[in-house]
Design a protein around this motif. Structure first.
Motif, PDB file in Angstrom:
ATOM      1  N   LYS A   1       5.621  11.408 -19.152  1.00 20.75           N
ATOM      2  CA  LYS A   1       4.834  11.594 -20.362  1.00 20.75           C
ATOM      3  C   LYS A   1       3.359  11.496 -20.006  1.00 20.75           C
ATOM      4  CE  LYS A   1       8.375   9.366 -23.227  1.00 20.75           C
ATOM      5  NZ  LYS A   1       8.664   8.248 -24.150  1.00 20.75           N
ATOM      6  N   ARG A   2       2.551  12.159 -20.788  1.00 20.18           N
ATOM      7  CA  ARG A   2       1.113  12.120 -20.539  1.00 20.18           C
ATOM      8  C   ARG A   2       0.578  10.714 -20.824  1.00 20.18           C
ATOM      9  NH1 ARG A   2      -2.360  16.231 -20.189  1.00 20.18           N
ATOM     10  NH2 ARG A   2      -0.887  17.675 -21.130  1.00 20.18           N
TER      11      ARG A   2
ATOM     12  N   ALA B   1       3.297  -2.345 -12.500  1.00 14.91           N
ATOM     13  CA  ALA B   1       2.630  -1.039 -12.444  1.00 14.91           C
ATOM     14  C   ALA B   1       3.649   0.088 -12.543  1.00 14.91           C
ATOM     15  CB  ALA B   1       1.823  -0.923 -11.155  1.00 14.91           C
ATOM     16  N   TRP B   2       4.784  -0.062 -11.855  1.00 16.35           N
ATOM     17  CA  TRP B   2       5.851   0.944 -11.943  1.00 16.35           C
ATOM     18  C   TRP B   2       6.438   0.987 -13.347  1.00 16.35           C
ATOM     19  CZ3 TRP B   2       7.574   4.495  -8.429  1.00 16.35           C
ATOM     20  CH2 TRP B   2       7.091   4.381  -7.122  1.00 16.35           C
ATOM     21  N   GLN B   3       6.682  -0.171 -13.907  1.00 15.66           N
ATOM     22  CA  GLN B   3       7.325  -0.242 -15.220  1.00 15.66           C
ATOM     23  C   GLN B   3       6.439   0.359 -16.313  1.00 15.66           C
ATOM     24  OE1 GLN B   3       7.901  -4.192 -16.974  1.00 15.66           O
ATOM     25  NE2 GLN B   3      10.047  -3.681 -17.358  1.00 15.66           N
ATOM     26  N   GLU B   4       5.132   0.224 -16.169  1.00 11.10           N
ATOM     27  CA  GLU B   4       4.199   0.716 -17.189  1.00 11.10           C
ATOM     28  C   GLU B   4       3.864   2.197 -17.022  1.00 11.10           C
ATOM     29  OE1 GLU B   4       0.941  -1.986 -16.847  1.00 11.10           O
ATOM     30  OE2 GLU B   4       2.121  -3.701 -17.565  1.00 11.10           O
ATOM     31  N   ALA B   5       4.329   2.809 -15.929  1.00 15.99           N
ATOM     32  CA  ALA B   5       4.109   4.239 -15.703  1.00 15.99           C
ATOM     33  C   ALA B   5       5.348   4.999 -16.172  1.00 15.99           C
ATOM     34  CB  ALA B   5       3.843   4.510 -14.226  1.00 15.99           C
ATOM     35  N   PRO B   6       5.293   5.673 -17.316  1.00 13.90           N
ATOM     36  CA  PRO B   6       6.489   6.315 -17.880  1.00 13.90           C
ATOM     37  C   PRO B   6       7.164   7.267 -16.895  1.00 13.90           C
ATOM     38  CG  PRO B   6       4.675   6.371 -19.440  1.00 13.90           C
ATOM     39  CD  PRO B   6       4.100   5.898 -18.139  1.00 13.90           C
ATOM     40  N   GLY B   7       8.450   7.052 -16.690  1.00 11.17           N
ATOM     41  CA  GLY B   7       9.231   7.955 -15.865  1.00 11.17           C
ATOM     42  C   GLY B   7       9.139   7.729 -14.376  1.00 11.17           C
ATOM     43  N   ALA B   8       8.256   6.845 -13.907  1.00 12.23           N
ATOM     44  CA  ALA B   8       8.043   6.689 -12.467  1.00 12.23           C
ATOM     45  C   ALA B   8       9.284   6.159 -11.759  1.00 12.23           C
ATOM     46  CB  ALA B   8       6.850   5.765 -12.213  1.00 12.23           C
ATOM     47  N   ILE B   9       9.922   5.153 -12.324  1.00  9.63           N
ATOM     48  CA  ILE B   9      11.114   4.598 -11.687  1.00  9.63           C
ATOM     49  C   ILE B   9      12.252   5.617 -11.728  1.00  9.63           C
ATOM     50  CG2 ILE B   9      12.854   2.764 -11.817  1.00  9.63           C
ATOM     51  CD1 ILE B   9      10.689   0.862 -12.759  1.00  9.63           C
ATOM     52  N   SER B  10      12.269   6.460 -12.743  1.00  5.11           N
ATOM     53  CA  SER B  10      13.285   7.518 -12.812  1.00  5.11           C
ATOM     54  C   SER B  10      13.133   8.504 -11.657  1.00  5.11           C
ATOM     55  CB  SER B  10      13.186   8.262 -14.144  1.00  5.11           C
ATOM     56  OG  SER B  10      13.486   7.405 -15.224  1.00  5.11           O
ATOM     57  N   VAL B  11      11.892   8.767 -11.247  1.00  3.93           N
ATOM     58  CA  VAL B  11      11.663   9.652 -10.108  1.00  3.93           C
ATOM     59  C   VAL B  11      12.254   9.037  -8.844  1.00  3.93           C
ATOM     60  CG1 VAL B  11       9.895  10.702  -8.639  1.00  3.93           C
ATOM     61  CG2 VAL B  11       9.618  10.728 -11.123  1.00  3.93           C
ATOM     62  N   ILE B  12      12.069   7.728  -8.678  1.00  6.06           N
ATOM     63  CA  ILE B  12      12.639   7.046  -7.506  1.00  6.06           C
ATOM     64  C   ILE B  12      14.161   7.064  -7.577  1.00  6.06           C
ATOM     65  CG2 ILE B  12      12.846   4.819  -6.334  1.00  6.06           C
ATOM     66  CD1 ILE B  12      10.194   6.357  -5.875  1.00  6.06           C
TER      67      ILE B  12
ATOM     68  N   HIS C   1       0.828  -1.206   0.000  1.00  6.21           N
ATOM     69  CA  HIS C   1       0.000   0.000   0.000  1.00  6.21           C
ATOM     70  C   HIS C   1       0.862   1.255   0.000  1.00  6.21           C
ATOM     71  CE1 HIS C   1      -4.223  -1.562   1.261  1.00  6.21           C
ATOM     72  NE2 HIS C   1      -3.604  -2.413   0.451  1.00  6.21           N
ATOM     73  N   LEU C   2       1.907   1.269   0.814  1.00  4.40           N
ATOM     74  CA  LEU C   2       2.805   2.431   0.837  1.00  4.40           C
ATOM     75  C   LEU C   2       3.476   2.630  -0.514  1.00  4.40           C
ATOM     76  CD1 LEU C   2       4.704   2.347   4.267  1.00  4.40           C
ATOM     77  CD2 LEU C   2       3.202   4.153   3.404  1.00  4.40           C
ATOM     78  N   VAL C   3       3.933   1.551  -1.098  1.00  2.00           N
ATOM     79  CA  VAL C   3       4.589   1.617  -2.401  1.00  2.00           C
ATOM     80  C   VAL C   3       3.609   2.103  -3.469  1.00  2.00           C
ATOM     81  CG1 VAL C   3       5.569   0.172  -4.230  1.00  2.00           C
ATOM     82  CG2 VAL C   3       6.346  -0.103  -1.862  1.00  2.00           C
ATOM     83  N   SER C   4       2.368   1.618  -3.393  1.00  2.00           N
ATOM     84  CA  SER C   4       1.364   1.986  -4.395  1.00  2.00           C
ATOM     85  C   SER C   4       0.931   3.432  -4.264  1.00  2.00           C
ATOM     86  CB  SER C   4       0.147   1.054  -4.275  1.00  2.00           C
ATOM     87  OG  SER C   4       0.504  -0.275  -4.580  1.00  2.00           O
ATOM     88  N   VAL C   5       0.769   3.928  -3.043  1.00  2.00           N
ATOM     89  CA  VAL C   5       0.370   5.332  -2.905  1.00  2.00           C
ATOM     90  C   VAL C   5       1.503   6.248  -3.364  1.00  2.00           C
ATOM     91  CG1 VAL C   5       1.091   5.808  -0.503  1.00  2.00           C
ATOM     92  CG2 VAL C   5      -0.923   6.931  -1.435  1.00  2.00           C
ATOM     93  N   THR C   6       2.749   5.812  -3.209  1.00  2.00           N
ATOM     94  CA  THR C   6       3.878   6.578  -3.743  1.00  2.00           C
ATOM     95  C   THR C   6       3.784   6.678  -5.259  1.00  2.00           C
ATOM     96  OG1 THR C   6       5.275   5.738  -1.933  1.00  2.00           O
ATOM     97  CG2 THR C   6       6.398   6.785  -3.786  1.00  2.00           C
ATOM     98  N   LEU C   7       3.468   5.563  -5.914  1.00  2.00           N
ATOM     99  CA  LEU C   7       3.339   5.567  -7.369  1.00  2.00           C
ATOM    100  C   LEU C   7       2.163   6.441  -7.812  1.00  2.00           C
ATOM    101  CD1 LEU C   7       4.023   4.688 -10.201  1.00  2.00           C
ATOM    102  CD2 LEU C   7       2.915   2.482  -9.761  1.00  2.00           C
TER     103      LEU C   7
END
Length: 323
Positions: free
Chosen positions: A225-226, A304-315, A192-198
């Motif tokens: 990206k949008r 879910a992280w991998q499919e969200a563009p740029g999300a892992i880059s933010v981490i 849940h913590l990881v998901s709310v961060t995403l």
């Protein structure tokens, strides 16, 4: 990487029909279904077997003189006779994950939400699986509402799980820009913590890409990206007047959640950025803060992280102290 949808061969959605065996793979016609048959056969057969087994278990329950569907919905897990049926539901959900498309995820989400309707206290861990599935389906608003309920009402010691007249998962369209205090300083489930961060990162994405053109460079720098998301329709985002200020607040919230996850499990963020063999590992038993807990959470949320563009880059930026 985007989540595939439509025909399993050409991705065509218009007029595509479900495979009659597994009911989650889609085909635009007989030609592509035949061409894909050898590749799909194993998963199709396994899903069909699990669905038949689940339907039999459900019918057996409904045939009981004291049918639990007439009096026990909401507290199924406390009724021993329901355990084989609930197990068969879990088996079907797990098997459907072998078909990695949107239609399969939608079917999985339906099963998981029904698990919670049948057993509110969630003795099977469905609530840990649901956020990642919702995010992959771009149901970010629904995911945030879900996570907030479990972080607030779901944390209450006075909530009577056996009283089905009480409101349950009733938070709808809440403000995703609000502070993250409700998620911090508590024993919140790691998924849940990881998901709310995403989700907060995806809200940041929506805020940044909604800025005037001169500020688009900020979104580009973050690699964002949008991408369609139900959370973009939230009036607090749609009517946001000072997006620059909100982006500053969101970054602070993301940093706070990042630290909260790190305190709960120091292994998670490094593994998200560089998963290696962790994605191949499977575990059912873990202790708080362990590698096993990290692996369980990674397996539930990584796609879910991998499919969200740029999300892992933010981490990665957070790890480097640059967020």
């Amino acid at each position: 990487m985007s989540l595939p949808s439509g025909c399993g061969v050409c991705d065509k959605e218009d007029g595509a029909l479900r495979c009659s065996g597994c009911k989650v793979m889609m085909y635009c016609g007989v030609e592509h279904q035949t061409a894909h048959r050898q590749e799909h056969k194993s998963a199709c057969s396994a899903i069909r077997r699990c669905r038949v087994a689940m339907e039999k278990e459900e019918q057996d329950l409904r045939d009981l003189p004291d049918n639990p569907y007439t009096w026990g919905v909401g507290k199924f897990w406390k009724i021993l006779e329901t355990r084989p049926y609930m197990g068969s539901r879990a088996a079907l959900c797990n098997t459907m994950s072998s078909v990695p498309n949107a239609e399969s995820l939608e079917a999985q989400l339906d099963l998981l939400m029904e698990n919670l309707r049948l057993s509110r206290s969630d003795n099977m861990g469905s609530r840990d699986v649901i956020p990642g599935v919702m995010i992959r389906l771009q149901q970010d608003q629904e995911c945030y509402d879900f996570l907030k309920w479990w972080a607030t009402t779901g944390q209450s010691r006075n909530y009577d799980w056996g009283n089905t007249t009480l409101p349950y998962l009733d938070i709808k369209n809440t403000n995703p820009l609000e502070p993250v205090d409700m998620f911090c300083g508590k024993l919140i489930d790691l998924p849940h913590l990881v998901s709310v961060t995403l989700v907060k990162i995806k809200v940041l994405q929506v805020i940044l890409t909604g800025m005037r053109p001169a500020d688009e460079s900020v979104a580009h720098m973050l690699g964002l990206k949008r991408k369609p998301s139900t959370i973009a329709k939230n009036p607090n985002i749609a009517n946001c007047e000072d997006r620059r200020l909100e982006s500053v607040k969101l970054k602070a919230q993301i940093r706070a959640l990042y630290e909260e996850v790190h305190k709960l499990n120091r292994h998670f963020w490094p593994a998200l950025v560089d998963p290696g063999e962790h994605l191949e590992a499977r575990t059912t038993m873990f202790s708080i803060g362990s590698v096993e807990q990290m692996r369980m959470t990674l397996n539930l949320t990584y796609e879910a992280w991998q499919e969200a563009p740029g999300a892992i880059s933010v981490i990665r930026m957070a790890i480097e102290g640059k967020l």
